[in-house]
Every structure is written in C-alpha cells, then in structure tokens.
Design an enzyme around this catalytic site. Sequence first.
Site, PDB file in Angstrom:
ATOM      1  N   HIS A 101      -5.663 -19.929  12.378  1.00  0.00           N
ATOM      2  CA  HIS A 101      -6.735 -20.427  12.150  1.00  0.00           C
ATOM      3  C   HIS A 101      -7.620 -19.523  11.284  1.00  0.00           C
ATOM      4  O   HIS A 101      -8.236 -19.510  10.323  1.00  0.00           O
ATOM      5  CB  HIS A 101      -7.794 -20.574  13.295  1.00  0.00           C
ATOM      6  CG  HIS A 101      -9.037 -20.735  13.019  1.00  0.00           C
ATOM      7  ND1 HIS A 101      -9.695 -22.058  12.528  1.00  0.00           N
ATOM      8  CD2 HIS A 101     -10.351 -20.291  12.799  1.00  0.00           C
ATOM      9  CE1 HIS A 101     -10.983 -21.999  12.241  1.00  0.00           C
ATOM     10  NE2 HIS A 101     -11.319 -20.770  12.445  1.00  0.00           N
ATOM     11  N   GLN A 158     -11.562   6.600  -5.785  1.00  0.00           N
ATOM     12  CA  GLN A 158     -12.280   7.254  -4.403  1.00  0.00           C
ATOM     13  C   GLN A 158     -13.586   7.941  -4.799  1.00  0.00           C
ATOM     14  O   GLN A 158     -14.058   7.496  -5.907  1.00  0.00           O
ATOM     15  CB  GLN A 158     -11.198   8.428  -3.948  1.00  0.00           C
ATOM     16  CG  GLN A 158     -10.028   7.886  -3.280  1.00  0.00           C
ATOM     17  CD  GLN A 158     -10.304   7.042  -1.838  1.00  0.00           C
ATOM     18  OE1 GLN A 158     -11.306   7.194  -1.300  1.00  0.00           O
ATOM     19  NE2 GLN A 158      -9.375   6.333  -1.493  1.00  0.00           N
ATOM     20  N   ASP A 205       0.730  -1.059  -0.118  1.00  0.00           N
ATOM     21  CA  ASP A 205       0.020   0.075  -0.019  1.00  0.00           C
ATOM     22  C   ASP A 205       0.802   1.173  -0.023  1.00  0.00           C
ATOM     23  O   ASP A 205       1.893   0.987   0.495  1.00  0.00           O
ATOM     24  CB  ASP A 205      -0.721  -0.087   1.238  1.00  0.00           C
ATOM     25  CG  ASP A 205      -1.841   1.058   1.320  1.00  0.00           C
ATOM     26  OD1 ASP A 205      -2.105   1.558   0.085  1.00  0.00           O
ATOM     27  OD2 ASP A 205      -2.477   1.451   2.186  1.00  0.00           O
ATOM     28  N   SER A 206       0.331   2.439  -0.549  1.00  0.00           N
ATOM     29  CA  SER A 206       1.225   3.654  -0.762  1.00  0.00           C
ATOM     30  C   SER A 206       1.412   4.404   0.416  1.00  0.00           C
ATOM     31  O   SER A 206       2.327   4.980   0.549  1.00  0.00           O
ATOM     32  CB  SER A 206       0.574   4.199  -1.687  1.00  0.00           C
ATOM     33  OG  SER A 206      -0.812   4.737  -1.277  1.00  0.00           O
ATOM     34  N   GLY A 207       0.405   4.034   1.609  1.00  0.00           N
ATOM     35  CA  GLY A 207       0.565   4.926   2.783  1.00  0.00           C
ATOM     36  C   GLY A 207      -0.419   6.105   2.687  1.00  0.00           C
ATOM     37  O   GLY A 207      -0.576   6.857   3.587  1.00  0.00           O
ATOM     38  N   ASP A 224      -3.270   7.871  -2.894  1.00  0.00           N
ATOM     39  CA  ASP A 224      -4.480   8.520  -3.099  1.00  0.00           C
ATOM     40  C   ASP A 224      -4.864   9.265  -2.140  1.00  0.00           C
ATOM     41  O   ASP A 224      -4.056   9.182  -0.735  1.00  0.00           O
ATOM     42  CB  ASP A 224      -5.469   7.141  -3.261  1.00  0.00           C
ATOM     43  CG  ASP A 224      -5.585   6.506  -1.966  1.00  0.00           C
ATOM     44  OD1 ASP A 224      -4.656   6.313  -1.225  1.00  0.00           O
ATOM     45  OD2 ASP A 224      -6.556   5.696  -1.830  1.00  0.00           O
ATOM     46  N   ASP A 268      -7.990  -7.173   1.122  1.00  0.00           N
ATOM     47  CA  ASP A 268      -7.137  -7.451   2.307  1.00  0.00           C
ATOM     48  C   ASP A 268      -7.964  -6.891   3.399  1.00  0.00           C
ATOM     49  O   ASP A 268      -8.743  -6.151   3.288  1.00  0.00           O
ATOM     50  CB  ASP A 268      -5.828  -6.655   1.972  1.00  0.00           C
ATOM     51  CG  ASP A 268      -6.287  -5.490   2.331  1.00  0.00           C
ATOM     52  OD1 ASP A 268      -6.717  -4.661   1.523  1.00  0.00           O
ATOM     53  OD2 ASP A 268      -5.888  -4.737   3.507  1.00  0.00           O
ATOM     54  N   GLY A 270     -11.344   4.031  -0.117  1.00  0.00           N
ATOM     55  CA  GLY A 270     -12.382   5.031   0.472  1.00  0.00           C
ATOM     56  C   GLY A 270     -13.647   4.013   1.211  1.00  0.00           C
ATOM     57  O   GLY A 270     -14.712   4.416   1.252  1.00  0.00           O
ATOM     58  N   CYS A 319     -12.357 -28.117  10.382  1.00  0.00           N
ATOM     59  CA  CYS A 319     -11.343 -27.225   9.854  1.00  0.00           C
ATOM     60  C   CYS A 319      -9.857 -27.783   9.879  1.00  0.00           C
ATOM     61  O   CYS A 319      -9.566 -28.697  10.845  1.00  0.00           O
ATOM     62  CB  CYS A 319     -11.073 -25.785  10.646  1.00  0.00           C
ATOM     63  SG  CYS A 319      -9.560 -24.732  10.374  1.00  0.00           S
ATOM     64  N   CYS A 348      -6.690 -26.193  14.789  1.00  0.00           N
ATOM     65  CA  CYS A 348      -7.759 -27.023  14.797  1.00  0.00           C
ATOM     66  C   CYS A 348      -7.330 -28.402  14.696  1.00  0.00           C
ATOM     67  O   CYS A 348      -7.977 -29.263  15.510  1.00  0.00           O
ATOM     68  CB  CYS A 348      -8.910 -26.808  13.533  1.00  0.00           C
ATOM     69  SG  CYS A 348      -9.636 -25.004  13.956  1.00  0.00           S
ATOM     70  N   CYS A 390      -6.831 -26.688   9.597  1.00  0.00           N
ATOM     71  CA  CYS A 390      -5.563 -25.726  10.089  1.00  0.00           C
ATOM     72  C   CYS A 390      -4.968 -26.309  11.103  1.00  0.00           C
ATOM     73  O   CYS A 390      -5.254 -27.239  11.853  1.00  0.00           O
ATOM     74  CB  CYS A 390      -6.149 -24.517  10.327  1.00  0.00           C
ATOM     75  SG  CYS A 390      -6.803 -24.006  12.041  1.00  0.00           S
TER      76      CYS A 390
END
Length: 379
Positions: A332, A186, A90-92, A144, A263, A213, A301, A306, A303
Amino acid sequence: MFKLLKTDGHTKARLGQLRTVHGVIDTPIFMPVGTQAAVKTLDPRELRELGAQIILSNTYHLCIRPGMEVMEKMGGLHQFMSWPYPILTDSGGYQVFSLAKIRKIKPEGVSFRSHLDGTALFLGPKEAMHMQKVLGSDIAMVLDECPPHTGTQRQLHEAVERTIRWAEHCRQQPRAEGQLVFGIVQGAGRPELREQCAKALVSIGFDGYAIGGVSVGETEAEMMKAVEYTEPFLPADQARYAMGLGTPAQIVELVARGVDMFDCVLPTRIARNGAAFTRKGTVNIKAAYCKTDPGPIEEGCTCFACRNFSRAYLRHLINVEEILALRMISVHNCHMYVQLMTDIRRHIAQETFAEFRAEFARTYIPSKNLRACKVDAAE
RNA sequence: GGUAGAAUACCCAAGUGGCCAACGGGGGCAGACUGUAAAUCUGCUGGCUCACGCCUUCGAAGGUUCGAAUCCUUCUUCUACCA
C-alpha cells in the site's frame, strides 16, 4: 539522458523523462528503496504491479554482502535480483557517514570498518565507481561526503571540497555501458557552500544532479532551504534528485521547488512498523481504533491490499505477527507514493499542479513530529 | 478425612518487617521512524491530580508492630501426597 517535457507555469515543477539502459522513467518519480538488492518484503512482480518504474539499491551493503565477486559472477544486480527495469545505486557515501563509527577520511577515500564484522574496508571514488560498474546499475551515484548538518563551517567546507574532488575522480572512472552518473551537491544549510558545490559539479558535467546532505537530522524548514539554495545552480535540462526524501507532503513541496527524483525508506520502513501513508496523512494500523474497522487502509485506493483487506484484518495480522501484514502495508505505502507521483505528473501536464499542491498542503496532516517542523517553518 | 504447599495488579511472575504503588516478562495503549545495521526503537500501563502530592491495593477478616504484600490467628479457594 534527461528530456524536459514541460515546466509548470506557477511553480518550478517539471515534467520529464529519463532514458536509461533498462528503460525510460517518467519524472517526477519516486524510487522504492531496495538497499540489499530487495525492496524489503516486496517481490519484483508486486513492485511492478504497484507501478514502480525504478528502484534504488546500495553499493555499501552489497559490497559487504554478498560481495562484488558474487555480484560479478551472478551477472550484475538486475539479473541477480530479477528486476529487469532501471536501478539507481547509491555509492555508499551515506553509509560511511551514518554507520561506520571508526572512519578515517583521506584525500583518496574513506577507510572504515564494516558495521557487521569490523573488517577493514576502503571506499574511494575509484572503488565506488568500480563496484557500481560491476553492479551494472542504470544510474550510479558519485562518492560524496555527507557530514552532519550540525558541522562547523570548516567541516562543511572541507566536506564540499572533498565531495567535489571525489566527484571529479568518479567522473573519470570507467563505467558500465550506458550507465548514467549523477553528482551529489553537499553544503548542508549554507547557501554559499551549496552554490559552490553545485557550480563545481556542473562544470565537471554529470548526467544528473542530486541534492545530498538532506534528511540528516535538520528540520523540514532547513531541508527546504537546502534545496532552494541548490536548485538555481542546477541545469534545467538535467534531472534533479533529492536524496532520501521525503514524506508525501514534502515530496509535493519539493516537486514545486524543481526536484524530479526521490527515494525514501519511509513507505517501506513505516509499513513494517505498522503505519500506512494516505493522502490525508499517516494511519497507525496498529491503533486500537482499527480493531473493528471494516474499511481498507485508504478509501478509494486501488492497491492489492486495499482491494482485498480491511484495516481490522491487517491490524490482526500485525498483532499476531504474521508477515503478510508487513507485506501488505508495504504494498500500500509504495503504491501510495508511486500513485502520488503519477498524479503529480498528470497535474503538471494539465497545468493544475499549483492547485493540487495547495489542496494537498491543506488536507495532508503530517505526524506530530513534522507538525513541529511546520511551526518551525512558519517562523 | 489427614499432612504439606500455594494465593501478588489484565496474565505469568519477583518480593518474606520499613529503600513497595510493588523487579522482570507477556499482553494492552501511545509515540518515533526521511540516500534502511530497523518485522526496529522509546514511553505509559491502580485511582485522583496526571508536576509536587494525596488516596486505595498484594485471597478474606481480625491481630502483633512506630511501621505489614512480608509475622500471628481464623476462614475461603487451589495444588501435591497420604488414607
């Protein structure tokens, strides 16, 4: 580069592949968040084992610590954190919005102070792209401006204008070999701004498009609307990424609205706060009813957590503040998200996504907070 | 056996005449968390209504007072010191 493999017949869900320098990722996909060059509590081996194909990291945080000189000397982010697979940075822009109190937005970028020591910093398109080049991420995000969704029409419009202008500048900057650059749309909840921003970015031309946004305090209904206002203007043959989203239920809904990439800090953050995601909703492992529960976090599950530990044990670990608890619930939760995406992809491939979506909406019980959003959505 | 001190809600601990159902911790319980300043934050934690309000609490029993966790008497238990 993005390859669209299939579009669902009943929804806007898509199956695709995105080729990056460090490998091909399958979409729809979830990217665990590793803000400071680490997915909190998890190591690369664990991430790989639970199925993560790509992770996200953050330019702003890495710029403050350890700094770009270090990153350059250490040979870039992949080598530094020993993750030889795709990374999106990410650009920040979001950090400038979310945590820099004293900031001044100028045409050429934002001057603000570090949240750590107050050091005066400047972040513009040139700086953002240069740092991401140094980091060597597979996918770089443009800088952005992410204003509060409550902004006035004028503020939101200006943010869109600036975002477009900065996107142009970002596009012109040199980048790492093979690095993809995504534009960010945006426009908050305003259809005309979303359209304007999306169209402008598309005409500049990016390797993918993010919807920004969102998840900035708006309701779930507003969030869905923001995506719906944007998606029609994004090219079908490019990846779409909803930034910072979402809960499992939201992700299913967003896939149905044509989003390919996600994300979110929820799986890792919530894990550290003692709660786990399951296909039926969140489980508070701290809760008293887990005290003698011999079952795993989620029945069925696969994982590591689990397969090996009971809720009772994990609850105990939380109570006595053993770090293992945070790690295991993080394992998990990330596994749950990643696995959810795998299932989504399978259902799109098998043309059963619409049924899967309906079933998920029926059986997934969101938290109270999100239930309130559902009520909102029904109105 | 003598002297001094202490006993406060699940635990530790403040409070030494009304502003005390009683500061603050801990523990317990519940909630929040969405491009991570988060192993964080918020609320509740005597009972009943769970809003206002009412009732029962500060080792036990009496007493003084308009009014006591706070003052007095006796008792019980614990701690320290002296024998």
